[in-house]
Scaffold this active site. Structure first.
Site, PDB file in Angstrom:
ATOM      1  CB  ALA A   1      24.940 -30.538 -35.274  1.00 51.89           C
TER       2      ALA A   1
ATOM      3  CG  HIS B   1      10.649  -4.235 -48.776  1.00 50.65           C
ATOM      4  ND1 HIS B   1      11.688  -3.667 -48.070  1.00 50.65           N
ATOM      5  CD2 HIS B   1       9.590  -3.410 -48.636  1.00 50.65           C
ATOM      6  CE1 HIS B   1      11.271  -2.533 -47.534  1.00 50.65           C
ATOM      7  NE2 HIS B   1      10.004  -2.363 -47.871  1.00 50.65           N
TER       8      HIS B   1
END
Length: 149
Positions: A1, A128
């Site tokens: 798609a 992080h």
């Protein structure tokens, strides 16, 4: 798609006269996504396809179990794999299996489209704690430098 949608935008822009020439469209930069459990995502060449090019390769692999966020989410099973041309540093392919990899693959798509090298990716700061850190770790692993495994 997502490939068809992108092609549709290019077509409509051309018809509407908004662009003179359609930008180059590289099928090797279209992300492949399988929305299953676990999810599967890839871009570029597989390791076997890359070997057939005759190029010397560097391959990095990083398991989900080495990522704190994956463990905290209860999704410690999976893998991120990168394939680089050992001479040029070109990212030839990236493959992922695990939680949310269909969201993560875009980082490698951008890297390929922008022609970023292994070194460029090694010097990129990844947030992080995140799942995306595994992408960085797989790049580092191609040089034997993964930090969290």
């Amino acid at each position: 798609a997502h490939k068809a949608s992108h092609e549709g935008v290019i077509c409509v822009e051309k018809i509407a006269g908004e662009i003179d020439e359609a930008h180059p469209f590289d099928n090797w930069n279209v992300p492949g996504c399988t929305y299953s459990h676990p999810q599967v995502a890839s871009v570029g060449l597989t390791e076997d396809e890359a070997k057939k090019t005759g190029k010397k390769l560097k391959v990095g692999k990083f398991p989900f179990i080495g990522n704190g966020k994956a463990i905290a989410l209860g999704e410690p099973e999976g893998l991120v794999k990168t394939i680089f041309d050992a001479e040029t540093g070109e990212l030839l392919g990236a493959h992922m299996v695990g939680a949310e990899v269909t969201e993560l693959i875009q980082g490698y798509v951008i890297a390929r489209e922008g022609e970023l090298t292994e070194e460029d990716l090694m010097h990129t700061i990844f947030p992080h704690p995140t799942l995306s850190e595994m992408m960085h770790e797989a790049v580092l692993a191609s040089e034997g430098r993964a930090m969290h495994i």
